[in-house]
Design a protein around this motif. Structure first.
Motif, PDB file in Angstrom:
ATOM      1  N   GLN A 111       0.812  -1.217   0.000  1.00 27.69           N
ATOM      2  CA  GLN A 111       0.000   0.000   0.000  1.00 27.69           C
ATOM      3  C   GLN A 111       0.844   1.265   0.000  1.00 27.69           C
ATOM      4  O   GLN A 111       0.342   2.349  -0.283  1.00 27.69           O
ATOM      5  CB  GLN A 111      -0.926   0.001   1.238  1.00 27.69           C
ATOM      6  N   SER A 112       2.125   1.150   0.321  1.00 28.39           N
ATOM      7  CA  SER A 112       2.977   2.338   0.398  1.00 28.39           C
ATOM      8  C   SER A 112       3.471   2.782  -0.972  1.00 28.39           C
ATOM      9  O   SER A 112       3.970   3.895  -1.121  1.00 28.39           O
ATOM     10  CB  SER A 112       4.177   2.069   1.311  1.00 28.39           C
ATOM     11  N   ARG A 113       3.325   1.926  -1.988  1.00 28.48           N
ATOM     12  CA  ARG A 113       3.841   2.254  -3.313  1.00 28.48           C
ATOM     13  C   ARG A 113       2.778   1.951  -4.370  1.00 28.48           C
ATOM     14  O   ARG A 113       2.206   0.870  -4.386  1.00 28.48           O
ATOM     15  CB  ARG A 113       5.100   1.429  -3.635  1.00 28.48           C
ATOM     16  N   ALA A 114       2.537   2.941  -5.246  1.00 24.65           N
ATOM     17  CA  ALA A 114       1.595   2.709  -6.338  1.00 24.65           C
ATOM     18  C   ALA A 114       2.131   1.658  -7.293  1.00 24.65           C
ATOM     19  O   ALA A 114       1.379   0.867  -7.863  1.00 24.65           O
ATOM     20  CB  ALA A 114       1.322   4.012  -7.080  1.00 24.65           C
ATOM     21  N   LEU A 115       3.460   1.634  -7.464  1.00 22.94           N
ATOM     22  CA  LEU A 115       4.104   0.651  -8.337  1.00 22.94           C
ATOM     23  C   LEU A 115       5.244  -0.001  -7.558  1.00 22.94           C
ATOM     24  O   LEU A 115       6.320   0.577  -7.424  1.00 22.94           O
ATOM     25  CB  LEU A 115       4.635   1.321  -9.603  1.00 22.94           C
ATOM     26  N   PRO A 116       5.027  -1.194  -7.006  1.00 27.14           N
ATOM     27  CA  PRO A 116       6.097  -1.864  -6.263  1.00 27.14           C
ATOM     28  C   PRO A 116       7.338  -2.052  -7.126  1.00 27.14           C
ATOM     29  O   PRO A 116       7.256  -2.136  -8.359  1.00 27.14           O
ATOM     30  CB  PRO A 116       5.460  -3.212  -5.892  1.00 27.14           C
ATOM     31  N   GLU A 117       8.492  -2.134  -6.480  1.00 25.54           N
ATOM     32  CA  GLU A 117       9.763  -2.170  -7.199  1.00 25.54           C
ATOM     33  C   GLU A 117       9.852  -3.317  -8.188  1.00 25.54           C
ATOM     34  O   GLU A 117      10.414  -3.186  -9.263  1.00 25.54           O
ATOM     35  CB  GLU A 117      10.926  -2.247  -6.200  1.00 25.54           C
ATOM     36  N   GLN A 118       9.307  -4.481  -7.835  1.00 28.87           N
ATOM     37  CA  GLN A 118       9.482  -5.648  -8.692  1.00 28.87           C
ATOM     38  C   GLN A 118       8.486  -5.659  -9.852  1.00 28.87           C
ATOM     39  O   GLN A 118       8.603  -6.485 -10.758  1.00 28.87           O
ATOM     40  CB  GLN A 118       9.325  -6.944  -7.882  1.00 28.87           C
ATOM     41  N   ALA A 119       7.492  -4.764  -9.841  1.00 30.55           N
ATOM     42  CA  ALA A 119       6.409  -4.832 -10.816  1.00 30.55           C
ATOM     43  C   ALA A 119       6.698  -3.992 -12.058  1.00 30.55           C
ATOM     44  O   ALA A 119       7.219  -2.878 -11.964  1.00 30.55           O
ATOM     45  CB  ALA A 119       5.104  -4.369 -10.176  1.00 30.55           C
ATOM     46  N   ASP A 120       6.352  -4.543 -13.222  1.00 30.60           N
ATOM     47  CA  ASP A 120       6.379  -3.766 -14.460  1.00 30.60           C
ATOM     48  C   ASP A 120       5.077  -2.988 -14.625  1.00 30.60           C
ATOM     49  O   ASP A 120       5.068  -1.855 -15.095  1.00 30.60           O
ATOM     50  CB  ASP A 120       6.579  -4.698 -15.658  1.00 30.60           C
ATOM     51  N   VAL A 121       3.962  -3.632 -14.260  1.00 33.56           N
ATOM     52  CA  VAL A 121       2.649  -2.998 -14.310  1.00 33.56           C
ATOM     53  C   VAL A 121       1.910  -3.349 -13.031  1.00 33.56           C
ATOM     54  O   VAL A 121       1.919  -4.506 -12.601  1.00 33.56           O
ATOM     55  CB  VAL A 121       1.826  -3.478 -15.531  1.00 33.56           C
ATOM     56  N   ALA A 122       1.283  -2.355 -12.420  1.00 33.19           N
ATOM     57  CA  ALA A 122       0.454  -2.585 -11.239  1.00 33.19           C
ATOM     58  C   ALA A 122      -0.974  -2.189 -11.564  1.00 33.19           C
ATOM     59  O   ALA A 122      -1.209  -1.190 -12.249  1.00 33.19           O
ATOM     60  CB  ALA A 122       0.964  -1.772 -10.051  1.00 33.19           C
ATOM     61  N   ILE A 123      -1.913  -2.984 -11.097  1.00 27.68           N
ATOM     62  CA  ILE A 123      -3.325  -2.650 -11.254  1.00 27.68           C
ATOM     63  C   ILE A 123      -3.832  -2.225  -9.883  1.00 27.68           C
ATOM     64  O   ILE A 123      -3.656  -2.939  -8.896  1.00 27.68           O
ATOM     65  CB  ILE A 123      -4.117  -3.841 -11.807  1.00 27.68           C
ATOM     66  N   ARG A 124      -4.443  -1.063  -9.838  1.00 24.16           N
ATOM     67  CA  ARG A 124      -4.855  -0.460  -8.567  1.00 24.16           C
ATOM     68  C   ARG A 124      -6.319  -0.043  -8.616  1.00 24.16           C
ATOM     69  O   ARG A 124      -6.829   0.347  -9.667  1.00 24.16           O
ATOM     70  CB  ARG A 124      -3.992   0.766  -8.259  1.00 24.16           C
ATOM     71  N   ARG A 125      -6.974  -0.141  -7.453  1.00 21.78           N
ATOM     72  CA  ARG A 125      -8.313   0.459  -7.319  1.00 21.78           C
ATOM     73  C   ARG A 125      -8.124   1.934  -6.990  1.00 21.78           C
ATOM     74  O   ARG A 125      -7.470   2.281  -6.020  1.00 21.78           O
ATOM     75  CB  ARG A 125      -9.097  -0.213  -6.193  1.00 21.78           C
ATOM     76  N   GLY A 126      -8.698   2.802  -7.799  1.00 22.50           N
ATOM     77  CA  GLY A 126      -8.497   4.230  -7.622  1.00 22.50           C
ATOM     78  C   GLY A 126      -7.229   4.669  -8.339  1.00 22.50           C
ATOM     79  O   GLY A 126      -6.273   3.906  -8.449  1.00 22.50           O
ATOM     80  N   ALA A 127      -7.243   5.898  -8.840  1.00 25.02           N
ATOM     81  CA  ALA A 127      -6.099   6.410  -9.601  1.00 25.02           C
ATOM     82  C   ALA A 127      -5.020   6.894  -8.651  1.00 25.02           C
ATOM     83  O   ALA A 127      -5.230   7.861  -7.916  1.00 25.02           O
ATOM     84  CB  ALA A 127      -6.547   7.558 -10.505  1.00 25.02           C
ATOM     85  N   PRO A 128      -3.858   6.236  -8.607  1.00 29.76           N
ATOM     86  CA  PRO A 128      -2.780   6.690  -7.723  1.00 29.76           C
ATOM     87  C   PRO A 128      -2.121   7.948  -8.275  1.00 29.76           C
ATOM     88  O   PRO A 128      -2.197   8.238  -9.471  1.00 29.76           O
ATOM     89  CB  PRO A 128      -1.800   5.510  -7.725  1.00 29.76           C
ATOM     90  N   ASP A 129      -1.491   8.673  -7.384  1.00 30.05           N
ATOM     91  CA  ASP A 129      -0.826   9.913  -7.766  1.00 30.05           C
ATOM     92  C   ASP A 129       0.626   9.827  -7.315  1.00 30.05           C
ATOM     93  O   ASP A 129       0.907   9.523  -6.169  1.00 30.05           O
ATOM     94  CB  ASP A 129      -1.520  11.110  -7.101  1.00 30.05           C
TER      95      ASP A 129
END
Length: 283
Positions: A111-129
């Motif tokens: 929850q602390s990162r919109a895009l975790p370090e290991q991820a190429d693409v993250a899918i999130r509920r709500g638009a992160p900023d």
């Protein structure tokens, strides 16, 4: 004779760069922050310039170079419910379209990162900023109660107030869903006869499929379950908009072929699915 920078200062600066700051490096090296700062200043004096902007330029150049290379493997992180009910059933189509792209799925939540370090693409509920992020809308979401069609007591659910007589299945990750829906139904003070709480929505939905009670369901994720008759929504005419789904990647890597292919596929699938759900729920 070789002209080398002060090696002790160079060693200290390497730890500062690796740990991301003076304080963290001082703790790692067993030195005071002041002593670490002096070593960094000594090294900067030798080079005649600030070294941290140089590191930033190196990182930027590395990211640009990486963005220009094709990626043949993607690490995708997504909420477990989205992954279970929506993404995995569709992934076969993506693999058929792009057989050379390997997929690694990761549903660990950071929850602390919109895009975790290991991820190429993250899918999130709500638009992160956040800086350096490219955010693309996939599809909306709404919530409504759902249960198994033969759940004990389902025949008594003629009005939303009748929900007081059955078990409510709740998800700790989405604690406001039931209250938000009850407000929309005009019953903000309604309480259940009994309730069961799970960590995640997909566990609550699984319990609903096992006739343990009625869950607050994300309508767009369980649309197939509703269409197939495995779940029913007794009050489908009352639904509450919820945070939609977004794909997140680094702006610098947004044009990498594999990332672009996956993001474009997601948005196409999301748009088609949203249109289908809207058509199915239209009066």
């Amino acid at each position: 004779m070789r002209r080398l920078p002060p090696l002790s200062a160079l060693r200290v600066f390497e730890v500062v760069a690796r740990e991301g700051g003076i304080s963290a490096a001082a703790e790692q090296l067993g030195m005071t922050a002041g002593a670490v700062s002096k070593q960094v200043l000594k090294l900067e004096g030798w080079f005649g310039q600030s070294l941290f902007p140089a590191l930033d330029r190196i990182e930027l150049a590395s990211r640009r170079a990486e963005a220009g290379r094709a990626t043949d493997r993607l690490c995708i992180t997504a909420p477990p419910t989205f992954m279970t009910y929506w993404l995995i059933p569709r992934l076969g189509q993506f693999q058929q379209l792009h057989p050379g792209i390997g997929i690694q799925l990761d549903n660990r939540r950071d929850q602390s990162r919109a895009l975790p370090e290991q991820a190429d693409v993250a899918i999130r509920r709500g638009a992160p900023d956040g800086p350096g992020l490219s955010v693309t809308a996939i599809m909306p979401e709404a919530i409504t109660p759902a249960c198994r069609p033969d759940m004990p007591g389902v025949e008594t659910l003629l009005h939303p107030r009748d929900l007081a007589g059955v078990t409510w299945l709740m998800a700790a990750m989405r604690p406001r869903d039931w209250r938000d829906w009850l407000v929309a139904a005009g019953l903000p003070a309604l309480e259940p006869a009994r309730s069961l709480t799970f960590d995640h929505t997909y566990l609550a939905l699984g319990a609903a499929a096992d006739s343990l009670g009625i869950a607050m369901a994300p309508l767009y994720l369980v649309a197939h379950e509703l269409h197939a008759g495995r779940l029913v929504a007794p009050f489908h005419d009352i639904s509450v908009p919820a945070a939609g789904y977004f794909a997140v990647c680094e702006t610098m890597r947004g044009d990498a072929p594999a990332i672009r292919a996956f993001r474009d596929w997601l948005t196409m699938q999301g748009a088609e699915h949203a249109a289908a759900v809207a058509a199915a729920t239209r009066p």
